[in-house]
Design an enzyme around this catalytic site. Structure first.
Site, PDB file in Angstrom:
ATOM      1  N   HIS A 167      -7.920  -5.157  -0.161  1.00 44.53           N
ATOM      2  CA  HIS A 167      -6.639  -4.479   0.003  1.00 44.53           C
ATOM      3  C   HIS A 167      -5.877  -4.989   1.233  1.00 44.53           C
ATOM      4  CE1 HIS A 167      -3.689  -1.402  -0.558  1.00 44.53           C
ATOM      5  NE2 HIS A 167      -3.960  -0.808   0.581  1.00 44.53           N
TER       6      HIS A 167
ATOM      7  N   SER B 292       0.829  -1.197   0.000  1.00 44.96           N
ATOM      8  CA  SER B 292       0.000   0.000   0.000  1.00 44.96           C
ATOM      9  C   SER B 292       0.873   1.261   0.000  1.00 44.96           C
ATOM     10  CB  SER B 292      -0.945  -0.042   1.209  1.00 44.96           C
ATOM     11  OG  SER B 292      -1.955   0.926   1.089  1.00 44.96           O
TER      12      SER B 292
ATOM     13  N   ASP C  27      -8.722  -6.702  -4.484  1.00 43.52           N
ATOM     14  CA  ASP C  27      -8.335  -5.365  -4.012  1.00 43.52           C
ATOM     15  C   ASP C  27      -8.844  -4.331  -5.016  1.00 43.52           C
ATOM     16  OD1 ASP C  27      -7.111  -3.037  -3.177  1.00 43.52           O
ATOM     17  OD2 ASP C  27      -5.092  -3.885  -3.065  1.00 43.52           O
TER      18      ASP C  27
END
Lengths: 400, 400
Positions: free
Chosen positions: A367, A168, A334
């Site tokens: 995610h 991320s 995601d």
């Protein structure tokens, strides 16, 4: 039931056991950090943890870049943790015999610049005024965050990292690191990330910031430590949290199940009717206890601004200078950082002739998968790091 | 430049021209509406509009069910609208020669129970107390909303509707109508909807409600008319608005373009840096001007609660009693009400031997597609309605 001592011993012997957060003071004036957005900052205190031992050749270091609201505590326990305390956020991956094998590697994780877990951020004291910076903290970028990580690495006497790894916002730092200090890393692992945040991602961040700023307790950032925009910050977290999960994982975990009843109450006043509501409220409340609202504003802005392409002219310009080997992974569920975005990084790396492996992993967890699907990470990262490690050993052997 | 009179004439001659909202008072005590969640309500004022003429046989009526924050004003202009006013929310579909052809059909659209655009809702005066209901308004369900629509239809002298049509929460009303009053409709058009809201949908609604309730101006619902939780309601709208768009449509419309500058300001204080932020703030602000916070709470809860399967035992039980023909459509980029959810309705209708057409339409506009992709709707709905109309005519001819 285990005695406290037994629990403590078990903890000490599982994974990396007890750990301590350390502090380094970098960019001491007049060696200020020159910020990408203009201005300069110093001194900068950095909170970091290390696991394993650095070799005399200082060639076995791996740097973990944490995500938006993470911290330096990636593995182990603190000695004063209570029994119920969870270990560091990536504990399953770090320790003797684990993927980031502390029998072989020296693992570093540092809280990001602008954060609120020990590294200098808007909640820190501005030495010039003896007051908290708050909104006088300068604007920071992912580039600035990486400048501090890089300086910490050199401070620890390490010229080159065996690997930089992150998911991320952590993955954004990995990419930025490869662009900014191409010789400082031998390999790079970028999980569930992107070379720029999508417009939808900016939109969700914008709403989260708005929730904080419109909370009257925000007081233009001048809230007291411990007080502040509790509701606004919790809302920001609740919004973000939904984007970290997939439709499927929310369905699996909660579905339409009710919280306290078997049937609908048919009342407006129970704040919470569905389990998923209760869960989100809880996530919001817990977040407020550990995070600072101004930090959240600064770090989400840094995430919004991150755009490797516009910053370096093109992705190939950004990623073309390093000789690092790349491992890029995305998750099929995601929707915040999509496979399409990972493939843009992949395409650029292939176009400039880099050594890159890419995989779209299957997971229902959206995610958050890079924090949850440990076995997939083990299977993928262990041999990738081993390869980097062996190539480093071979190189050393050839030199001698 | 057109004179005001010319503009007025043009408006009068395009589509349905000038329209008026009408009021009906239904469920006058002692004929209270018995609510699904217990309790009773009456009298209930309903704001509605009609376009076209009802045939003497009263067999050409089409009822439009609006979505969460819609209203009865589906087509045309009000005579006192200023020049810049937009026409009704589905104007392109309604009028002489249009899909809902007012030369042939009598089109009805009514504001939902619990709403704030003329139909009785939490902002209405409780005749027992002479005060606004506010949170004393009883809990309402999609079933209760449909009870009122159905009563309005009978009030207008119509036994059977040629069609009931709606998207999103409107589509839920269509399904509920078919289950609750199976003989009252000859055909049903359900767009971008579902037999139950997904857990992710509940999650987003929960955060929106939380934003309203934690705004200090909400005052447990006891805010003054015109005042109220402006920031909280705007936040709720901003969150919801993102879910109405697709990743792709946000990217197309705004991308990462900046609002007022060519380059990043690298400052924390400009509230708005990206165009998408500015757009969301604007959407939030505009929404607050036209919507009531308590209504938003009640209607999102009704949406959360809607679950045809748990209410009727099974989807086939719910949908098996009507002889209506169905048209079900989903949009490939709609992630709030997915194609998978539309297919569940389709499967149930096929299982109980109903006449049903289903299509997944391609559109980049996400959930909002049913308000935007007019040409697709025209191509699909025009022949479907024509078929219902012709079959009704044939039936009448056979009878005489």
């Amino acid at each position: 039931m285990a005695t406290q001592q037994e629990t403590a011993e078990a903890r000490q012997h599982s994974g990396v056991g007890f750990v301590q957060t350390q502090l380094a003071t970098l960019f001491v004036p007049p060696h200020w950090l020159k910020l990408a957005g203009g201005g300069e900052l110093g001194p900068i205190q950095v909170a970091y943890e290390t696991y394993g031992e650095l070799t005399p050749a200082k060639d076995n270091a791996i740097f973990i870049c944490h995500a938006l609201t993470g911290d330096a505590h990636a593995a182990g326990y603190y000695e004063d943790d209570d029994e119920k305390a969870k270990p560091g956020w990536w504990d399953d991956l770090i320790g003797p015999g684990r993927t980031l094998d502390t029998d072989k590697y020296f693992v570093i994780c540092a809280n990001v610049l602008g954060g609120c877990q020990g590294t200098t951020g808007p909640g820190s004291i501005n030495p010039e005024t003896n007051q908290q910076y708050r909104l006088n903290f300068p604007f920071i970028t992912v580039g600035d965050i990486v400048e501090v990580h890089s300086a910490l690495t050199r401070h620890l006497g390490i010229d080159q990292l065996l690997a930089v790894i992150g998911g991320s916002l952590g993955g954004m730092q990995v990419l930025e690191w490869a662009a900014r200090f191409p010789d400082q890393l031998r390999s790079a692992i970028c999980l569930a990330s992107a070379a720029q945040l999508s417009a939808q991602g900016i939109a969700f961040n914008a709403v989260g910031r708005r929730a904080i700023k419109t909370d009257p307790e925000y007081k233009d950032g001048e809230y007291e430590t411990g007080a502040g925009p509790r509701y606004g910050l919790a809302l920001a977290r609740m919004i973000a949290h939904i984007t970290y999960l997939s439709d499927q994982s929310i369905e699996m975990k909660f579905g339409r199940r009710l919280q306290d009843h078997d049937t609908f109450t048919y009342e407006m006043l129970p704040e919470v009717e569905f389990q998923v509501e209760s869960y989100l409220h809880y996530q919001g409340k817990r977040f407020v206890e550990r995070f600072d609202a101004n930090s959240y504003l600064y770090l989400t802005r840094a995430m919004d601004y991150f755009d490797l392409e516009s910053q370096y002219g093109s992705l190939t310009n950004a990623l073309g200078k390093t000789d690092a080997r790349f491992l890029i992974a995305s998750y099929d569920s995601d929707w915040l950082f999509t496979t399409t975005q990972s493939k843009e990084i992949l395409r650029a790396l292939i176009e400039c002739g880099k050594h890159v492996s890419f995989i779209e992993l299957k997971s229902p967890f959206g995610h958050d998968s890079f924090l949850i699907e440990i076995e997939q990470l083990q299977n993928m990262i262990t041999p990738f790091l081993e390869q980097a490690y062996q190539s480093r050993l071979m190189e050393s052997a050839q030199k001698t």
